[in-house]
Design a protein around this motif. Structure first.
Motif: not given
Ligand code: NAD
Ligand code: 89Y
Length: 343
Positions: A10-13, A34, A36, A72, A77, A95-97, A125, A165, A176, A180
């Motif tokens: 999960g290489c997102g935000f 990894c 997708r 992440a 998933s 990651q949470k949740p 947190f 989202y 969300d 925490h």
């Molecule tokens: P995001 O949508 O920006 O990134 C998620 C990434 O995961 C996407 O790039 C997506 O393509 C990839 N992905 C999803 N399912 C997949 C799978 N089965 N296989 C491979 N890749 C997959 O989301 P985000 O904002 O980065 O949030 C991710 C998690 O982090 C969430 O659960 C969010 O609640 C949590 N989060 C936690 C904090 C914290 O302080 N702990 C802060 C922000 C977000």
């Protein structure tokens, strides 16, 4: 001992913070990633110099070559990926949740226990510097036995631009962010026996609730309030600070905006600064959260190396997750919910 090798899915935000923090963690490195989405995979792979890249988690697990996985992705998933990790006997951070439902979360904890693999929820947190300082002051006995607390997060920060989202789910702030705050309440005042909650949606552009007020009864007899809002408009935006008020038998403790701590105890008033560090890769106002990401990932690495249990293990997180489900249940029914009966 050679460093541990990790895989990140999960290489997102938010994963950008986790990847930066892994660079600073002593004793572990991310060697494979990894996602997708090939575009996200390329951005993160190029930014952090990771050559091994997969668009499919099952193929990545099949090829192996890593000691733990850091999940992440968003919640949809989590169960499938944690089960995949357990099937490959791979210790996992999630990651949470943690899960979509408490039943899913219980299954995920059980499958990892059966496989004998450590499982930690990235519940960061409580690892924030100001929260750790509050806990240490309480443990020092400076305000005696706490009998009342308030854990408050009230903001108007636009979280939807980075995490679109969050506007789309039927559930928002408790799942969300309140997750925490509820975990902090448990960390500071101990486990919870029952809970009552009220919610509201103020922002008409989102689907879920953006305000929640939750009353908690703790096992030690203390009462606390967890109040969270993304619909508030304070003159000075406090995002992402959690503010705390504690009253004890010998005094009071206040963590107020700007990371100011004030303790009024038998020896008088003491004021201190519990500001987080601004790590070289961090940016305000997120630096408090970013510092806690490094702290929790270092904690995971240290416990994996010495075989100890993490403080936010999957099993521990069931007790926080139950509060989330109970809050939604109470907001719907209008009644108090017995937490023990859910676990
Ligand atoms: P995001 O949508 O920006 O990134 C998620 C990434 O995961 C996407 O790039 C997506 O393509 C990839 N992905 C999803 N399912 C997949 C799978 N089965 N296989 C491979 N890749 C997959 O989301 P985000 O904002 O980065 O949030 C991710 C998690 O982090 C969430 O659960 C969010 O609640 C949590 N989060 C936690 C904090 C914290 O302080 N702990 C802060 C922000 C977000
Ligand atoms: O997703 C949330 C989290 O875990 O911390 C803050 C956040 O990014 C927005 O509420």
């Amino acid at each position: 001992m050679a460093g541990l090798k990790g895989a990140l899915i999960g290489c997102g935000f938010f994963a950008i913070n986790q990847m930066h923090a892994w660079k600073d963690v002593k004793g572990a490195d991310i060697v494979v990633i990894c996602d997708r989405d090939p575009e996200r995979l390329k951005i993160v792979g190029d930014q952090f110099g990771i050559e091994r890249r997969y668009t499919d988690a099952a193929t990545m697990f099949g090829d192996g070559g890593f000691d733990f996985v850091d999940i992440a992705t968003t919640v949809q998933s989590h169960r499938a990926l944690v089960e995949m990790a357990a099937a490959h006997k791979t210790p996992a951070i999630c990651q949470k949740p943690f899960a979509k439902t408490l039943n899913d979360a219980k299954s995920m904890v059980a499958v990892c226990a059966q496989a004998g693999v450590p499982l930690m929820v990235h519940e960061n947190f409580r690892w924030q510097t100001p929260i750790q300082v509050v806990k240490a002051i309480l443990q020092s006995g400076a305000i005696g036995e706490p009998f009342w607390g308030r854990f408050s997060f009230r903001s108007g920060y636009d979280v939807f631009s980075g995490q679109p989202y969050l506007a789309e789910g039927a559930r928002f702030i408790i799942e969300d962010l309140g997750i925490h705050t509820l975990d902090i309440a448990r960390f500071i005042l101990g486990d919870v026996t029952s809970l009552t909650a009220r919610t509201k949606r103020v922002n008409p552009k989102i689907k879920g609730e953006d305000v929640a007020t939750i009353l908690l009864d703790h096992e030690n007899g203390a009462t606390s309030i967890v109040d969270v809002s993304y619909a508030s408009k304070p003159a000075v935006e406090p995002f992402p600070e959690t503010l705390i008020e504690l009253d004890g038998t010998k005094g009071t403790l206040r963590l107020s905006q700007g990371y100011r701590i004030e303790v009024n105890g038998p020896d008088g008033i003491a004021v201190s600064d519990a500001s987080p560090q601004l790590l070289p890769w961090a940016s305000r106002p997120w630096h408090n959260i970013q510092e806690s990401v490094l702290a929790i990932q270092q904690h995971w690495t240290d416990r994996l190396a010495d075989g100890g249990e993490t403080t936010t293990s999957g099993a521990d997180n069931l007790k926080t997750f139950a509060l989330v489900e109970a809050a939604y249940e109470s907001a719907t029914s209008g009644r108090a919910v017995d937490i023990g009966a859910m676990l």
